[in-house]
Design a protein around this motif. Structure first.
Motif, PDB file in Angstrom:
ATOM      1  N   GLU A  16       0.877  -1.118   0.010  1.00 18.99           N
ATOM      2  CA  GLU A  16      -0.051  -0.076  -0.049  1.00 18.99           C
ATOM      3  C   GLU A  16       0.899   1.188  -0.034  1.00 18.99           C
ATOM      4  O   GLU A  16       0.500   2.170  -0.674  1.00 18.99           O
ATOM      5  CB  GLU A  16      -0.750   0.129   1.195  1.00 18.99           C
ATOM      6  N   LYS A  20       0.607   4.136  -2.981  1.00 17.59           N
ATOM      7  CA  LYS A  20       0.319   5.434  -2.551  1.00 17.59           C
ATOM      8  C   LYS A  20       1.521   6.444  -3.143  1.00 17.59           C
ATOM      9  O   LYS A  20       1.149   7.282  -3.869  1.00 17.59           O
ATOM     10  CB  LYS A  20       0.119   5.886  -1.175  1.00 17.59           C
ATOM     11  N   ASP A  24       0.806   9.437  -6.130  1.00 18.78           N
ATOM     12  CA  ASP A  24       1.075  10.592  -5.834  1.00 18.78           C
ATOM     13  C   ASP A  24       1.929  11.160  -6.503  1.00 18.78           C
ATOM     14  O   ASP A  24       2.265  12.411  -6.887  1.00 18.78           O
ATOM     15  CB  ASP A  24       1.495  10.761  -4.049  1.00 18.78           C
TER      16      ASP A  24
END
Length: 528
Positions: A16, A20, A24
């Motif tokens: 995870e 992310k 981003d």
């Protein structure tokens, strides 16, 4: 949780935090937010250490859905992906397929930048990342050249099936990581950016368009890629032993400016000064080499502690030691202390006192060891797999032989210089007799004259005067100047002369301090 599964395209393989990070990163890349891009880019190494210390990052096919198959972003991701593979276990996990795919990815990235009109280049990267791209491109070229040489050595010893397949592929695909292709690509980047014209205009003080100098403008990527490619050309030409072309590559860079573009990235600053100093040393421009090595050591001493926790710290520390070795050898050959910071000279003696003593005694083995430790990783331009003796002259051995030949020609010169410093006039025969006593062999006067001419030649060097690094004025770098008239040698020792001048000046300063109380007493009495 990361699952152990045979399907490497399974998106659930991505932890995870990594998922992310990629999302981003892609968002910042598309919004062209330089601060966020730099922050995330620097976090790539932390995530690598935590999640992929001994394994690959997810392949492009895995992360493509997370970035809506943004081809431009995926090219940059692959650049970091392969760079990470090269860093695992000192490159032990790199396969031939990885080398080829990484080369193709760089080809795609540079082709996009070169062929796209500059205002239409749809990306902007921080200076650190741009420098890392150029730096890694050259590093992987260097690594592939050493890989070729290793295959040639293996063929000379024994040939297994895998080695045979690799040799067959490398022999048939000579354009992959070829020296010609690398130099051509860097030259194309320089031409595309028009950086040489911009830098030359700055040096002349001309009115350069604001867009050309604006570091946040739309042309930033192309311009900085071209600027760093200049330093890349310096590096590549040094690695193949073409020192004259190497120093000409950076003629447009003005080293006299207080604010420098190369100072924005620490690794770029170190690389530029290291290779420039090394080229000067190999071109026998020892005064210039000493100047650049000294300035580089001063700079590293200032920034080293700031980057103590950086992933670049080990590289900075190693380069620090290498430059000390190069400076020690250059000083032994030039015998010039002028302009050297006292702190640097003290640290040099503390670190390498024993080796400096061996260099002073003309120990060729010491020169050889120090050169091998401190020199760049030279590469052979090409490899002939049909050569029955591929190890006849490796790239390193070739350059080391050239350097040691130069050193061996100068071994006798310090002794001659020490004798010359004791006299203002002396006959050639008498000087030769001193050498006879030291070597226990009869040295004919005519032969000794060639030694004197050699001393004259070796101490007359091209010295940079602040213009183009490849240019300068010829001057004598020794404190001993002399000329020969028939059988008589006439010597002028500028060191002793300047020492006498300093002694005279110090005498008057001492007298002023001594008489100052008398003057104060006299003027005080007159006032009363």
């Amino acid at each position: 949780q990361r699952r152990v599964h045979g399907d490497t395209t399974d998106a659930s393989y991505i932890p995870e935090p990594v998922r992310k990070f990629i999302v981003d990163f892609h968002r910042a890349f598309r919004t062209k937010d330089p601060t966020t891009i730099l922050s995330l880019y620097e976090g790539f190494n932390d995530l690598s250490e935590k999640h992929y210390k001994n394994s690959h990052w997810p392949k492009v096919e895995v992360i493509a859905p997370l970035v809506v198959t943004d081809q431009l972003f995926l090219v940059l991701y692959k650049e970091m992906y392969y760079r990470h593979i090269y860093s695992i276990n000192s490159g032990q996990l790199v396969t031939l397929e990885d080398r080829v795919e990484s080369f193709q990815n760089y080809f795609n990235l540079f082709a996009y930048i070169i062929k796209t009109e500059t205002p239409r280049i749809d990306m902007d990267l921080p200076n650190q990342w741009i420098w890392d791209i150029v730096d890694e491109f050259i590093w992987q070229y260097n690594d592939y050249a050493r890989f070729r040489s290793k295959l040639a050595r293996q063929k000379a010893k024994s040939l297994d099936e895998e080695t045979e397949k690799n040799i067959e592929f490398v022999s048939s695909q000579r354009e992959i990581w070829s020296t010609v292709h690398v130099i051509k690509t860097l030259n194309s980047m320089v031409k595309k950016s028009d950086i040489v014209a911009i830098l030359e205009a700055e040096k002349r003080g001309s009115n350069v368009p604001i867009a050309a100098l604006d570091i946040t403008g739309p042309c930033h990527l192309a311009r900085m890629m071209g600027y760093y490619s200049l330093i890349g050309l310096l590096r590549v030409n040094t690695l193949i032993g073409d020192y004259h072309t190497a120093i000409k590559s950076i003629d447009s860079i003005d080293f006299t400016r207080k604010v420098q573009i190369f100072s924005k990235v620490v690794a770029c600053h170190i690389t530029l000064y290291y290779y420039t100093g090394f080229v000067f040393m190999m071109l026998r421009r020892y005064s210039d080499a000493i100047k650049f090595f000294t300035q580089l050591l001063t700079y590293i001493n200032r920034v080293k502690n700031i980057h103590a926790r950086s992933y670049q710290y080990d590289d900075i520390a190693k380069k620090h030691e290498q430059v000390y070795h190069l400076l020690a050898m250059t000083l032994a050959l030039c015998n010039q202390r002028q302009g050297i910071d006292e702190a640097v000279f003290t640290a040099l003696r503390d670190r390498l006192g024993e080796k400096i003593a061996r260099l002073t005694q003309g120990d060729l083995e010491c020169y050889s060891e120090m050169f091998k430790y401190a020199c760049p990783k030279f590469v052979a331009i090409s490899t002939n797999f049909n050569d029955p003796n591929p190890m006849a002259m490796e790239a390193l051995e070739l350059q080391r032989t050239v350097f040691l030949n130069e050193v061996s020609q100068q071994l006798v010169l310090p002794t001659i210089r020490s004798y010359l410093s004791l006299y203002s006039t002396i006959t050639v025969g008498k000087l030769a007799s001193f050498m006879d006593q030291q070597d226990a062999t009869k040295l004919p006067g005519q032969v000794f004259r060639t030694y004197l001419l050699r001393l004259k030649h070796k101490t007359r060097n091209l010295v940079w005067t602040g213009g183009r690094p490849s240019q300068g004025n010829y001057s004598c770098t020794s404190d001993i100047s002399f000329y020969i008239d028939k059988d008589m040698v006439y010597i002028q020792n500028s060191a002793s002369k300047s020492s006498q001048n300093r002694n005279h000046a110090q005498y008057f300063v001492d007298q002023i301090h001594y008489l100052k109380p008398c003057l104060e007493t006299l003027f005080g009495a007159g006032a009363a």
